[in-house]
Enzyme design. Structure first.
Site, PDB file in Angstrom:
ATOM      1  N   HIS A  96       0.902  -1.164   0.009  1.00 24.02           N
ATOM      2  CA  HIS A  96       0.084   0.051  -0.098  1.00 24.02           C
ATOM      3  C   HIS A  96       1.042   1.275   0.086  1.00 24.02           C
ATOM      4  O   HIS A  96       2.107   1.048   0.483  1.00 24.02           O
ATOM      5  CB  HIS A  96      -0.951  -0.240   1.289  1.00 24.02           C
ATOM      6  CG  HIS A  96      -2.017   0.971   1.369  1.00 24.02           C
ATOM      7  ND1 HIS A  96      -1.522   2.245   1.684  1.00 24.02           N
ATOM      8  CD2 HIS A  96      -3.254   0.932   1.020  1.00 24.02           C
ATOM      9  CE1 HIS A  96      -2.894   2.933   1.568  1.00 24.02           C
ATOM     10  NE2 HIS A  96      -3.810   2.047   1.260  1.00 24.02           N
ATOM     11  N   ASP A 146       2.894  -4.455   8.317  1.00 27.31           N
ATOM     12  CA  ASP A 146       1.652  -3.762   7.918  1.00 27.31           C
ATOM     13  C   ASP A 146       0.552  -4.817   8.135  1.00 27.31           C
ATOM     14  O   ASP A 146       0.335  -5.655   7.304  1.00 27.31           O
ATOM     15  CB  ASP A 146       1.539  -3.042   6.244  1.00 27.31           C
ATOM     16  CG  ASP A 146       0.432  -2.278   5.880  1.00 27.31           C
ATOM     17  OD1 ASP A 146      -0.657  -2.713   6.890  1.00 27.31           O
ATOM     18  OD2 ASP A 146       0.206  -1.765   5.036  1.00 27.31           O
ATOM     19  N   GLN A 167      -4.776  -5.183   6.885  1.00 27.25           N
ATOM     20  CA  GLN A 167      -5.742  -6.201   6.332  1.00 27.25           C
ATOM     21  C   GLN A 167      -5.385  -7.532   6.940  1.00 27.25           C
ATOM     22  O   GLN A 167      -6.269  -8.136   6.373  1.00 27.25           O
ATOM     23  CB  GLN A 167      -5.357  -6.399   4.697  1.00 27.25           C
ATOM     24  CG  GLN A 167      -5.488  -4.904   3.975  1.00 27.25           C
ATOM     25  CD  GLN A 167      -6.915  -4.626   4.180  1.00 27.25           C
ATOM     26  OE1 GLN A 167      -7.748  -5.387   4.279  1.00 27.25           O
ATOM     27  NE2 GLN A 167      -7.192  -3.268   3.729  1.00 27.25           N
ATOM     28  N   LYS A 176     -10.943  -0.663  10.137  1.00 28.62           N
ATOM     29  CA  LYS A 176     -10.857  -2.101   9.226  1.00 28.62           C
ATOM     30  C   LYS A 176     -11.304  -3.088  10.133  1.00 28.62           C
ATOM     31  O   LYS A 176     -11.745  -4.049   9.595  1.00 28.62           O
ATOM     32  CB  LYS A 176      -9.687  -2.169   8.538  1.00 28.62           C
ATOM     33  CG  LYS A 176      -9.378  -1.222   7.411  1.00 28.62           C
ATOM     34  CD  LYS A 176      -8.060  -1.549   6.597  1.00 28.62           C
ATOM     35  CE  LYS A 176      -7.389  -0.356   6.011  1.00 28.62           C
ATOM     36  NZ  LYS A 176      -8.191  -0.216   4.927  1.00 28.62           N
ATOM     37  N   CYS A 216      -4.645   2.680  -3.742  1.00 27.82           N
ATOM     38  CA  CYS A 216      -3.580   2.951  -3.097  1.00 27.82           C
ATOM     39  C   CYS A 216      -2.170   1.897  -3.378  1.00 27.82           C
ATOM     40  O   CYS A 216      -1.708   1.778  -2.347  1.00 27.82           O
ATOM     41  CB  CYS A 216      -3.721   3.234  -1.671  1.00 27.82           C
ATOM     42  SG  CYS A 216      -4.886   4.430  -1.418  1.00 27.82           S
TER      43      CYS A 216
END
Length: 409
Positions: free
Chosen positions: A121, A198, A201, A224, A364
């Site tokens: 991202h 990261d 997700q 999220k 993104c």
């Protein structure tokens, strides 16, 4: 998991869009919020609204207890060793920028290497681009396999003794691929580098144990994972955070201020300058309670089945290209696709007319779009409140989209 009962706890799902029942398939962008989270935020503002840490009055004490209680919930959720390793931020982007601007700026020198992948991202690319420019470090990219997965052999070939930072997303927001971040962390450490994960997700969809992963930093966002917008988390190993300087200065993060010098509070508060995101943290804590009661393992298993069903159904749509690994075991709950000769924005527009919300664009991830040789894609992403019926309606909508544009052209 009682999906009908779970769906009843999300008020927004009980509505029509353009005359059709809402089918929300955009949870990778932001998830919907259960009533427990909405009520927790409302209760804060209705009953205990006050600033934290500073006041000795009753409301201030209650607000502080709720805010710091949320931090402890996060600690348990990711299995951090201490609340000193849990920093509240505005989200994944702020968390990664903090690592890049504080740790990266202080520890990178000309010729040092930062290793990331093409699938990242933008929030896990641009901060490293900027710190590389400032320090003279070199940004390197770990290659991707043809199906969008990462080979550990390629990681070993890219990460060298000159590599100081490796930063990789655990789950791709485009390809859905689940990356072997635990194994990548091991390779990074063998070469003397730190590992940044990261988790934007992954945190909403699977159990994360930072001690098992042995990552040095982990970033994720509340919105999220059924929590409110504007709140996120930066986990960092205590010995690294202690050596890092804050990047925001002002109230709340100081210990003592003199005319020309100041000292900082201890962890984690030295990184939380200004009035913190109190309601957001409390809402995130409520979201963690909600997800933990259902069970992250149960959520992951359910989404795995849902993704397999989606891949099977979508593969039957003629002229539809699916990106990322086609094996359900290798991916999380999202499917990114294109229909021949139909722009993804047009696909999303037609689906919206049917009450179906999907994402369209570059997500993104422009370097990944170029790697895929496309300008944009459409994405359907699933969460614990989605059903096979939602996917059936998506497939019906895509068939209508094809028919519409075949008639137009």
């Amino acid at each position: 998991m009682d999906i009908k009962d779970i769906r009843r706890q999300f008020p927004i799902l009980n509505q029509e869009v353009n005359g059709n029942p809402l089918v929300y398939l955009d949870s990778s962008a932001t998830s919907q919020k259960p009533v427990q989270v909405i009520e927790a935020i409302e209760k804060y503002y209705r009953e205990i609204n006050s600033n934290v840490h500073r006041g000795v009055h009753t409301l201030g004490t209650k607000a502080t207890d709720a805010y710091e209680g949320a931090r402890e919930k996060v600690r348990k959720f990711i299995n951090a060793k201490s609340i000193q390793e849990v920093i509240f931020t505005r989200g994944t982007t702020t968390s990664i920028n903090t690592v890049a601007s504080s740790y990266g700026a202080a520890n990178l020198n000309p010729g040092d290497e930062i290793a990331i992948t093409h699938m990242e991202h933008h929030s896990n690319i641009i901060p490293w681009q900027q710190v590389a420019k400032k320090t003279g470090a070199v940004l390197k990219y770990i290659p991707l396999q043809e199906d969008g997965t990462i080979s550990l052999d390629d990681v070993r070939a890219t990460v060298t003794p000159n590599t100081k930072i490796v930063s990789v997303m655990q789950v791709s927001n485009v390809l859905g691929s689940i990356n072997p971040v635990k194994e990548i962390a091991k390779i990074a450490h063998e070469n003397g580098a730190i590992m940044v994960v990261d988790g934007a997700q992954s945190a909403p969809h699977m159990r994360i144990d930072v001690q098992d992963l042995d990552c040095d930093f982990l970033a994720f966002s509340g919105h999220k994972m059924c929590g409110p917008t504007g709140i996120g988390v930066l986990y960092g190993k205590k010995h690294l955070l202690e050596k890092m300087e804050p990047i925001e200065f002002g109230g709340e993060m100081i210990d003592f201020v003199q005319l020309y010098e100041s000292t900082w509070k201890e962890l984690p508060w030295k990184f939380e300058g200004g009035t913190p995101i109190i309601a957001g943290a409390i809402g995130l804590g409520a979201a963690i309670d909600f997800l933990s009661e259902i069970g992250l393992e149960n959520i992951a298993e359910y989404e795995h089945k849902l993704t397999g069903y989606a891949l099977d159904k979508l593969s039957s749509v003629e002229g539809l290209a699916i990106y990322g690994p086609l094996v359900p075991e290798k991916r999380a709950g999202l499917v990114t696709f294109n229909i021949n000769d139909v722009h993804p924005h047009d696909v999303a527009t037609v689906l919206d007319a049917e009450g179906i919300a999907v994402r369209a664009g570059h997500h993104c991830a422009q370097p990944l779009m170029r790697w895929l040789n496309v300008s944009a894609t459409a994405r359907a992403s699933f969460y614990l409140y989605n059903t096979e019926e939602d996917i059936d309606k998506l497939v019906e909508g895509l068939v209508k989209t094809k028919e519409y544009f075949s008639d137009v052209f």
